[in-house]
Design an enzyme around this catalytic site. Structure first.
Site, mmCIF file in Angstrom:
data_model
loop_
_atom_site.group_PDB
_atom_site.id
_atom_site.type_symbol
_atom_site.label_atom_id
_atom_site.label_comp_id
_atom_site.label_asym_id
_atom_site.label_seq_id
_atom_site.Cartn_x
_atom_site.Cartn_y
_atom_site.Cartn_z
ATOM 1 N N GLY A 75 -18.065 -22.542 -20.114
ATOM 2 C CA GLY A 75 -19.224 -21.997 -19.404
ATOM 3 C C GLY A 75 -18.854 -21.571 -17.998
ATOM 4 C CB SER A 130 -26.430 -23.971 -11.844
ATOM 5 O OG SER A 130 -25.305 -23.357 -12.451
ATOM 6 C CD GLN A 168 -21.010 -23.463 -15.233
ATOM 7 O OE1 GLN A 168 -21.915 -22.984 -15.916
ATOM 8 N NE2 GLN A 168 -20.114 -24.310 -15.722
ATOM 9 C CG ASP A 188 -19.227 -31.766 -15.630
ATOM 10 O OD1 ASP A 188 -20.232 -31.318 -16.205
ATOM 11 O OD2 ASP A 188 -18.431 -31.053 -14.992
HETATM 12 C C1 S3P Z 1 -18.949 -26.313 -12.816
HETATM 13 C C2 S3P Z 1 -20.266 -26.550 -12.594
HETATM 14 C C3 S3P Z 1 -21.080 -27.460 -13.410
HETATM 15 C C4 S3P Z 1 -20.232 -28.341 -14.321
HETATM 16 C C5 S3P Z 1 -19.116 -27.601 -14.950
HETATM 17 C C6 S3P Z 1 -18.210 -26.992 -13.892
HETATM 18 C C7 S3P Z 1 -18.238 -25.369 -11.939
HETATM 19 O O1 S3P Z 1 -21.958 -26.704 -14.224
HETATM 20 O O2 S3P Z 1 -21.040 -28.939 -15.316
HETATM 21 O O3 S3P Z 1 -18.321 -28.462 -15.774
HETATM 22 O O4 S3P Z 1 -16.990 -25.358 -11.935
HETATM 23 O O5 S3P Z 1 -18.912 -24.623 -11.205
HETATM 24 P P1 S3P Z 1 -23.365 -26.144 -13.629
HETATM 25 O O6 S3P Z 1 -23.037 -25.410 -12.423
HETATM 26 O O7 S3P Z 1 -23.921 -25.274 -14.717
HETATM 27 O O8 S3P Z 1 -24.180 -27.362 -13.409
#
Ligand code: S3P
Length: 450
Positions: free
Chosen positions: A101, A174, A176, A327
Site C-alpha cells: 500500500g 494516514s 501514505q 502497524d
Molecule cells: C506507512 C504508513 C502507514 C503504515 C504503513 C506504512 C508509510 O499506513 O500502516 O505500513 O510508510 O507511510 P497509513 O499511512 O495508511 O496509516
C-alpha cells in the site's frame, strides 16, 4: 508478491529462552521514500541499510520503469540515478506494487503531476484496499484516475499536465495519503499545504528537507500544517536507513513473553511518530532499556535491551496514540494475551484497511488459540490470560498479511500448544530474514510442509 508465491505453512512452539543480538532489517517506510525521492532528484543518491523486502524491491522496479537507474551494489547498498522533479517517463507496462500500500500510494503521488499515464495493480490483498483516499486529493491537482468499483486496483492514473497546488486536510490519520499529496506537490507550482489533525510518521517531511525541498511544518489548533514549495531541484543524498521499529517489534515482544529471554536489538529508529508500541510495553511493565542513544540518517536511534517480563499487565491504549503504533497492534494483541488483565486498544479502525482486516484476523486467530476477545469497528479488547496460560493449538489464517503471520508465530513461542499459520510467504514483504533471525535467537519455528 504472495499472489504468485506458494503458501508456506509454518508452526511455532514453546521455545527455549531467546538469547543474542537481533539485527532487524532497514525501515520499510524510509526505504520506499529513499528510492522514490532518489528517483526525483537530479544526480546519484546512495542508500545504505535499504530493506530488501519484496515491497521495497517492487518500488525499486517501479522507479526503473519511470526512468531512474536503480542499482544494487551489495547487501542493502543501492544507488539511484534520479531524473529530477517532473522528469518521470511514462512506464511501458503496468506497475505491479505487489503487496505494498505504501509503494502504490506514494508512487501515485509522485507521478500524479507529470503529463504521463500509469496503470497500477497489486496482489489479491492490495487489490482489495481503498485507493480513493489518495486519488481524491490528487484530483485537486488536476489528476484523473479510473479504477474498479470502490476505487480499487487495477487503476489508471492520468497525471495532470498543468497541475495547480492544493491545500488539503487529510480526513483519516494516514502518512501514505499525506506523503502522496506532498510528492504530487513537488511538481506543482506554488505552495502545497497538507494539514493533518493527528501526527503520523514524518519520514517524508524529514527526507524532503534532506533532499533540499523548501518544507515547513508548524503545529496549530487545526493540527500539523505542512507547507511545501513546488518545483524545487532535489539534491541527491546519502541515506543511511535505520532499522525498522515495526520489524524490531517481533523479536522484542517474543523476548518479553518467552521465559528466560535476554536480547539486544541494535540501531532501531526511535522516531517519536513510530514509538507507540514501546511506550505501551513500558506501561505494561516490560523490561526494555534504551542503550547508546544517537542519531543516524536524520533519525534518533538506540540499541534496545529486552528481557523476559513475566508479570506484564493489561493497559488501555488511547486513540491519539494509534497512529504512532498503527502497524504494531497485531503483535501488541499477542503480548496482551500473555499479560494479566484486560488490554483495550482504542481508535484502531484503520487496521481494517491494512494488508488484511487486522482486527478481524487477530480476533479470530486469538479466539482459536483460546483467548477471549471483544471488538467493535474501532476497538479491540484482549482478555489477558497471564504468562504461560495461553492454550494455543490452532492454525491461524494470515490473509496475505506479513504482520499477522509473524504475530501468530510469536504467540506460538509462548503458548501451551504449538500455533500454526496457513501461510508465512508474505513475511518476505517486510522482514525476509525473520525465520533465520528468530531461529538464531533460539525460537522454535519450522516450516510445516516442504
Ligand atoms: C506507512 C504508513 C502507514 C503504515 C504503513 C506504512 C508509510 O499506513 O500502516 O505500513 O510508510 O507511510 P497509513 O499511512 O495508511 O496509516
Amino acid at each position: 508478491m504472495s499472489a504468485h508465491a506458494d503458501p508456506i505453512p509454518m508452526t511455532a512452539r514453546a521455545s527455549a529462552p531467546l538469547r543474542g543480538v537481533a539485527e532487524v532489517p532497514g525501515d520499510k517506510s524510509i526505504s520506499h521514500r529513499a528510492l522514490i525521492l532518489g528517483a526525483m532528484a537530479v544526480g546519484q543518491t546512495h542508500v545504505t541499510g535499504l530493506l530488501e523486502g519484496q515491497d521495497v524491491l517492487d518500488t525499486a522496479k517501479a522507479m526503473r520503469a519511470f526512468g531512474a537507474t536503480v542499482t544494487r551494489l551489495g547487501q542493502g547498498e543501492w544507488t539511484v540515478q534520479g531524473v529530477g522533479v517532473g522528469g518521470f517517463a511514462e512506464p511501458a507496462d503496468v506497475i505491479d506494487c505487489g503487496n505494498s500500500g505504501t509503494g502504490v500510494r506514494l508512487i501515485m503521488g509522485a507521478m500524479a503531476t507529470s503529463a504521463i499515464s500509469t496503470t497500477f495493480t497489486g496482489d489479491a490483498s492490495l487489490r482489495k484496499r481503498p485507493m480513493g483516499r489518495v486519488t481524491q486529493p490528487l484530483s485537486l491537482f488536476g489528476t484523473q484516475s479510473y479504477g474498479r468499483q470502490g476505487g480499487r486496483l487495477p487503476m489508471t492514473v492520468i497525471g495532470a499536465a498543468d497541475p495547480v497546488p492544493v491545500r488539503y486536510t487529510v480526513p483519516v490519520p494516514s502518512a501514505q495519503v499525506k506523503s502522496a499529496v506532498l510528492l504530487a506537490g513537488l511538481n506543482a507550482p506554488g505552495e502545497t499545504v497538507v494539514i493533518e489533525k493527528e501526527a503520523t510518521r514524518d519520514h517524508s517531511e524529514r527526507m524532503l528537507a534532506g533532499f533540499g525541498a523548501a518544507i515547513h511544518v508548524e503545529t496549530a489548533a487545526e493540527g500539523r500544517i505542512i507547507t511545501l514549495t513546488g518545483q524545487p531541484e532535489l539534491r541527491p543524498q546519502t541515506v543511511a536507513v535505520p532499522r525498522d521499529p515495526s520489524s524490531a517489534a517481533f523479536p522484542v515482544c517474543a523476548a518479553l513473553i518467552v521465559p528466560g529471554s535476554d536480547i539486544l536489538v541494535p540501531g532501531v529508529s526511535r522516531n517519536p511518530t513510530r514509538d507507540g508500541l514501546f511506550v505501551t510495553l513500558l506501561e505494561m511493565g516490560a523490561d526494555i532499556t534504551y542503550e547508546n542513544p544517537r542519531e543516524e540518517g536524520g533519525e534518533p536511534v538506540a540499541d534496545l535491551r529486552v528481557r523476559f517480563s513475566g508479570d506484564l499487565t493489561g493497559v488501555e491504549t488511547p486513540e491519539d496514540r494509534a497512529a504512532s503504533m498503527i502497524d504494531e497492534f497485531p503483535i501488541l494483541s499477542v503480548v496482551a494475551a500473555c499479560a494479566s488483565g484486560i488490554t483495550t486498544m482504542r481508535g484502531v479502525k484503520e487496521l481494517r484497511v491494512k494488508e488484511s482486516d487486522r482486527i478481524d484476523a487477530m480476533a479470530r486467530g486469538l479466539e482459536a488459540c483460546g483467548v477471549r476477545i471483544e471488538e467493535d469497528e474501532d476497538t479491540l479488547v484482549v482478555h489477558g490470560m497471564g504468562q504461560g496460560n495461553v492454550p494455543g493449538g490452532a492454525t491461524c489464517a494470515t490473509h496475505l498479511d506479513h504482520r499477522i503471520a509473524m504475530s501468530f508465530l510469536v504467540l506460538g513461542l509462548a503458548s501451551k500448544a504449538p500455533v500454526s499459520i496457513d501461510d508465512g510467504a508474505p513475511i518476505a514483504t517486510s522482514f525476509p530474514v525473520f525465520e533465520p533471525l528468530m531461529k538464531q535467537l533460539g525460537a522454535s519455528i519450522e516450516r510445516t510442509h516442504g
